[in-house]
Design a protein around this motif. Structure first.
Motif, PDB file in Angstrom:
ATOM      1  N   LEU A   1      -0.837 -26.103  -1.921  1.00 53.46           N
ATOM      2  CA  LEU A   1      -1.957 -25.187  -2.134  1.00 53.46           C
ATOM      3  C   LEU A   1      -2.388 -25.199  -3.591  1.00 53.46           C
ATOM      4  O   LEU A   1      -3.588 -25.089  -3.893  1.00 53.46           O
ATOM      5  CB  LEU A   1      -1.561 -23.776  -1.717  1.00 53.46           C
ATOM      6  CG  LEU A   1      -1.298 -23.551  -0.231  1.00 53.46           C
ATOM      7  CD1 LEU A   1      -0.732 -22.145   0.000  1.00 53.46           C
ATOM      8  CD2 LEU A   1      -2.562 -23.743   0.587  1.00 53.46           C
ATOM      9  N   ALA A   2      -1.412 -25.302  -4.498  1.00 56.64           N
ATOM     10  CA  ALA A   2      -1.740 -25.334  -5.922  1.00 56.64           C
ATOM     11  C   ALA A   2      -2.373 -26.661  -6.330  1.00 56.64           C
ATOM     12  O   ALA A   2      -3.355 -26.690  -7.074  1.00 56.64           O
ATOM     13  CB  ALA A   2      -0.473 -25.077  -6.740  1.00 56.64           C
TER      14      ALA A   2
ATOM     15  N   PRO B   1      -6.157 -27.219  -3.852  1.00 52.47           N
ATOM     16  CA  PRO B   1      -6.920 -26.074  -3.345  1.00 52.47           C
ATOM     17  C   PRO B   1      -8.276 -26.480  -2.785  1.00 52.47           C
ATOM     18  O   PRO B   1      -8.905 -25.700  -2.066  1.00 52.47           O
ATOM     19  CB  PRO B   1      -7.079 -25.186  -4.585  1.00 52.47           C
ATOM     20  CG  PRO B   1      -7.021 -26.151  -5.734  1.00 52.47           C
ATOM     21  CD  PRO B   1      -6.036 -27.203  -5.317  1.00 52.47           C
ATOM     22  N   ASP B   2      -8.706 -27.700  -3.098  1.00 57.07           N
ATOM     23  CA  ASP B   2      -9.962 -28.234  -2.558  1.00 57.07           C
ATOM     24  C   ASP B   2      -9.774 -28.840  -1.172  1.00 57.07           C
ATOM     25  O   ASP B   2     -10.757 -29.156  -0.495  1.00 57.07           O
ATOM     26  CB  ASP B   2     -10.547 -29.281  -3.500  1.00 57.07           C
ATOM     27  CG  ASP B   2      -9.533 -30.356  -3.889  1.00 57.07           C
ATOM     28  OD1 ASP B   2      -8.314 -30.090  -3.857  1.00 57.07           O
ATOM     29  OD2 ASP B   2      -9.952 -31.469  -4.247  1.00 57.07           O
TER      30      ASP B   2
ATOM     31  N   VAL C   1      -0.205 -22.302 -10.901  1.00 56.06           N
ATOM     32  CA  VAL C   1      -1.169 -22.799  -9.924  1.00 56.06           C
ATOM     33  C   VAL C   1      -2.353 -23.439 -10.630  1.00 56.06           C
ATOM     34  O   VAL C   1      -2.767 -24.563 -10.307  1.00 56.06           O
ATOM     35  CB  VAL C   1      -1.652 -21.643  -9.017  1.00 56.06           C
ATOM     36  CG1 VAL C   1      -2.805 -22.104  -8.119  1.00 56.06           C
ATOM     37  CG2 VAL C   1      -0.498 -21.136  -8.156  1.00 56.06           C
TER      38      VAL C   1
ATOM     39  N   TYR D   1     -10.079 -26.684 -11.966  1.00 54.33           N
ATOM     40  CA  TYR D   1     -10.558 -26.176 -10.683  1.00 54.33           C
ATOM     41  C   TYR D   1     -10.770 -24.668 -10.791  1.00 54.33           C
ATOM     42  O   TYR D   1      -9.923 -23.946 -11.295  1.00 54.33           O
ATOM     43  CB  TYR D   1      -9.553 -26.488  -9.582  1.00 54.33           C
ATOM     44  CG  TYR D   1     -10.013 -26.052  -8.199  1.00 54.33           C
ATOM     45  CD1 TYR D   1     -10.926 -26.820  -7.490  1.00 54.33           C
ATOM     46  CD2 TYR D   1      -9.546 -24.877  -7.625  1.00 54.33           C
ATOM     47  CE1 TYR D   1     -11.360 -26.432  -6.230  1.00 54.33           C
ATOM     48  CE2 TYR D   1      -9.967 -24.482  -6.365  1.00 54.33           C
ATOM     49  CZ  TYR D   1     -10.873 -25.266  -5.678  1.00 54.33           C
ATOM     50  OH  TYR D   1     -11.309 -24.872  -4.440  1.00 54.33           O
TER      51      TYR D   1
ATOM     52  N   TRP E   1     -10.304 -20.380  -3.734  1.00 52.27           N
ATOM     53  CA  TRP E   1      -8.862 -20.539  -3.611  1.00 52.27           C
ATOM     54  C   TRP E   1      -8.421 -20.346  -2.162  1.00 52.27           C
ATOM     55  O   TRP E   1      -9.077 -19.653  -1.393  1.00 52.27           O
ATOM     56  CB  TRP E   1      -8.152 -19.521  -4.504  1.00 52.27           C
ATOM     57  CG  TRP E   1      -8.423 -19.756  -5.951  1.00 52.27           C
ATOM     58  CD1 TRP E   1      -9.281 -19.065  -6.755  1.00 52.27           C
ATOM     59  CD2 TRP E   1      -7.847 -20.784  -6.772  1.00 52.27           C
ATOM     60  NE1 TRP E   1      -9.287 -19.591  -8.027  1.00 52.27           N
ATOM     61  CE2 TRP E   1      -8.409 -20.644  -8.062  1.00 52.27           C
ATOM     62  CE3 TRP E   1      -6.921 -21.799  -6.551  1.00 52.27           C
ATOM     63  CZ2 TRP E   1      -8.069 -21.481  -9.123  1.00 52.27           C
ATOM     64  CZ3 TRP E   1      -6.575 -22.637  -7.605  1.00 52.27           C
ATOM     65  CH2 TRP E   1      -7.148 -22.483  -8.872  1.00 52.27           C
ATOM     66  N   PRO E   2      -7.302 -20.943  -1.794  1.00 54.30           N
ATOM     67  CA  PRO E   2      -6.783 -20.746  -0.429  1.00 54.30           C
ATOM     68  C   PRO E   2      -6.348 -19.300  -0.206  1.00 54.30           C
ATOM     69  O   PRO E   2      -5.902 -18.612  -1.133  1.00 54.30           O
ATOM     70  CB  PRO E   2      -5.575 -21.692  -0.366  1.00 54.30           C
ATOM     71  CG  PRO E   2      -5.715 -22.624  -1.533  1.00 54.30           C
ATOM     72  CD  PRO E   2      -6.457 -21.860  -2.581  1.00 54.30           C
TER      73      PRO E   2
ATOM     74  N   TRP F   1      -0.283 -15.538  -6.303  1.00 52.13           N
ATOM     75  CA  TRP F   1      -1.555 -15.779  -5.617  1.00 52.13           C
ATOM     76  C   TRP F   1      -2.525 -14.619  -5.770  1.00 52.13           C
ATOM     77  O   TRP F   1      -3.750 -14.837  -5.792  1.00 52.13           O
ATOM     78  CB  TRP F   1      -1.296 -16.140  -4.155  1.00 52.13           C
ATOM     79  CG  TRP F   1      -0.696 -17.506  -4.078  1.00 52.13           C
ATOM     80  CD1 TRP F   1       0.620 -17.826  -3.910  1.00 52.13           C
ATOM     81  CD2 TRP F   1      -1.388 -18.745  -4.269  1.00 52.13           C
ATOM     82  NE1 TRP F   1       0.791 -19.190  -3.970  1.00 52.13           N
ATOM     83  CE2 TRP F   1      -0.420 -19.785  -4.179  1.00 52.13           C
ATOM     84  CE3 TRP F   1      -2.722 -19.097  -4.479  1.00 52.13           C
ATOM     85  CZ2 TRP F   1      -0.754 -21.130  -4.297  1.00 52.13           C
ATOM     86  CZ3 TRP F   1      -3.060 -20.439  -4.600  1.00 52.13           C
ATOM     87  CH2 TRP F   1      -2.081 -21.430  -4.518  1.00 52.13           C
TER      88      TRP F   1
ATOM     89  N   TRP G   1      -6.282 -15.062  -7.439  1.00 52.71           N
ATOM     90  CA  TRP G   1      -7.480 -14.451  -6.866  1.00 52.71           C
ATOM     91  C   TRP G   1      -8.082 -13.378  -7.771  1.00 52.71           C
ATOM     92  O   TRP G   1      -9.213 -12.921  -7.553  1.00 52.71           O
ATOM     93  CB  TRP G   1      -7.154 -13.838  -5.502  1.00 52.71           C
ATOM     94  CG  TRP G   1      -7.223 -14.819  -4.380  1.00 52.71           C
ATOM     95  CD1 TRP G   1      -6.218 -15.635  -3.935  1.00 52.71           C
ATOM     96  CD2 TRP G   1      -8.353 -15.097  -3.554  1.00 52.71           C
ATOM     97  NE1 TRP G   1      -6.658 -16.405  -2.884  1.00 52.71           N
ATOM     98  CE2 TRP G   1      -7.964 -16.091  -2.626  1.00 52.71           C
ATOM     99  CE3 TRP G   1      -9.645 -14.593  -3.492  1.00 52.71           C
ATOM    100  CZ2 TRP G   1      -8.827 -16.589  -1.660  1.00 52.71           C
ATOM    101  CZ3 TRP G   1     -10.514 -15.087  -2.530  1.00 52.71           C
ATOM    102  CH2 TRP G   1     -10.103 -16.086  -1.628  1.00 52.71           C
TER     103      TRP G   1
END
Length: 489
Positions: free
Chosen positions: A168-169, A172-173, A214, A221, A225-226, A251, A255
């Motif tokens: 995920l880190a 994230p794209d 992250v 980036y 974010w996920p 996380w 966010w």
């Protein structure tokens, strides 16, 4: 045997043991599990250059809709793709909701215990090793199965959970969401020697420092974010609950939404769910703390919609985490078999609350024969009018609702944005100001590794001593959050 050789062998065994995020008894449980059904889990070869030396397995339901979501599910140490396929419950929801599942598999050739390399910069970084192999599997699925690149999700248990956070880190794209079960925060360890330290107690970093790990995995980036689900048993002594707190801090900081939950409620299996909404009021991070559960993935065998999986070593009977994760990601809103979907109802709003009911209204959708109302992810009613009153609720409790329009053939459309309603009444929030030592003595917090964590939220309160003082707010009963300002004891 020469002493020098013996010492090298002992060091290798000790290092492997430090990485044992799933105990070796799992191999016994795997031996009695049924094999994958014929035509079910299938191995895929030739999916890419495969720099991480992984194997790819996939489960693809028959009549998979075009542009369906894709889930990547990562097993734990000593496990296989088939173990996860058999016991996690993901195939059930792939059939029910219409999406494909990729099950990557690592082997003893990569790690003595078949652990994914969540602690190895050569394996878990962007464009490197096992992480790059997983992304190649995603690209293959997009081409071969027609998977929607905007709806790709990754989940994993234990070492697979650690790799999930790293993916995920780093990507994230690529991934719209993730679910970390009994796992580690992204980039918690960057060497084999540091891995076991992360398991029993990750570094004492601020949320911003965790978030930087992250942001540093894919420099430059800026989002989106996920959306991340975090599952943790309170009695996990293999990957300690402090890791769930670090994941939450990491996380929510990414966010930019802080560490105070927007809503907290209870689920089956003694599970406390805490939701952290984004600026639009939609859940961005959700933690699920399962009381008394040890190290493993929460499952709940049975035939109901919310039941899934098979129990065994490290597949533990509590509730179906796979169901709740899928609902969090929105996988349940698809129309298996494809077809046109009605648009999401707009204007969903709370028009009234009492101690035992919530009233809702929304804007009508052209072509809708009815509307499906969901509370906390589960459908609770179908109504012909663009309004509904949900009876039988508990006083002083937060509930989350979405609504989907249903066409004349019974196919649900896209779900609305979520709203949260809190019923009136119930016990008022209480606040307690005391030293960390006194908070633990009073049963409002616990200790781990010399630090104090608030019961329920698992927020780090600092060192276990009489010199640090915090105010804790209790709401609902037994759930405490740090409230050093704005809460009178």
């Amino acid at each position: 045997m020469r002493p020098s050789i013996l010492r090298r062998l002992l060091r290798r065994v000790a290092a492997a043991a430090a990485l044992a995020l799933v105990a070796t008894t799992l191999s016994t449980a795997a031996a009695v599990r049924p094999a994958a059904a014929a035509g079910g889990l299938q191995q895929v070869t030739g999916f890419g250059s495969n720099p991480g030396n992984l194997q790819m397995y996939a489960y693809v339901p028959s009549a998979l809709p075009a542009n369906a979501p894709l889930v990547v599910a990562l097993h734990g140490c000593t496990q296989t793709a088939n173990d996860y396929y058999t016991s996690s419950g993901w195939p059930k929801y792939a059939d029910l909701w219409g999406f494909a599942v990729v099950f990557p598999q690592t082997t003893a050739a990569n790690n003595p215990l078949s652990c994914f390399g969540w602690f190895d910069p050569a394996e878990d970084g962007r464009g490197r090793g096992e992480a790059a192999s997983v992304v190649q599997m995603v690209e293959y699925a997009k081409q071969r199965y027609g998977s929607d690149g905007r709806r790709v999700y990754v989940t994993g248990l234990s070492a697979g959970g650690g790799m999930t956070a790293d993916l995920l880190a780093a990507y994230p794209d690529v991934f719209a969401g993730g679910s970390v079960a009994s796992g580690l925060p992204a980039q918690c360890a960057t060497s084999q020697a540091a891995a076991s330290g992360c398991q029993t107690g990750p570094q004492k970093l601020t949320p911003a420092q965790w978030g930087d790990k992250v942001r540093g995995a894919h420099p430059g980036y800026a989002g989106p974010w996920p959306r991340v689900a975090i599952w943790q048993g309170t009695a996990d002594y293999t990957v300690y609950p402090a890791n769930a707190t670090a994941l939450r801090d990491q996380w929510t900081d990414v966010w930019g939404i802080g560490q105070t939950p927007s809503a907290t409620d209870g689920l089956p299996g003694g599970t406390t769910r805490s939701v952290y909404d984004d600026a639009s009021g939609n859940p961005a991070v959700v933690t699920y703390s399962v009381a008394g559960m040890g190290h493993g993935l929460a499952v709940s065998p049975g035939s109901g919609t919310e039941n899934c999986g098979a129990t065994g070593a490290y597949f533990l009977n509590a509730l179906c985490s796979t169901y709740h994760t899928g609902v969090f990601w929105g996988l349940d809103q698809g129309v298996p078999g494809g077809g046109e979907q009605l648009p999401a109802p707009s204007g969903l709003r709370v028009t009234g609350v009492t101690a035992d009911s919530v009233s809702l209204a929304w804007d009508a959708v052209a072509g809708a024969g009815s509307y499906a109302v969901r509370r906390d992810g589960a459908q609770v009613a179908t109504t012909a009018s663009p309004s509904y009153t949900d009876p039988g609720r508990t006083a002083g409790t937060a509930y989350r609702y979405t609504v989907a329009a249903v066409d004349g053939a019974g196919a649900p459309g896209t779900a609305s944005a979520q709203v949260t309603a809190t019923t009136t009444g119930g016990a008022p929030a209480r606040c307690f100001t005391a030293t960390n030592y006194a908070q633990v003595a009073a049963g409002r917090a616990r200790t781990a590794g010399g630090y104090v964590y608030a019961n329920g939220s698992d927020q780090n309160m600092g060192l276990y001593n009489v010199f640090v003082t915090h105010t804790l707010r209790e709401s609902p009963p037994g759930y405490f959050v740090i409230a050093d300002t704005g809460c009178t004891a």
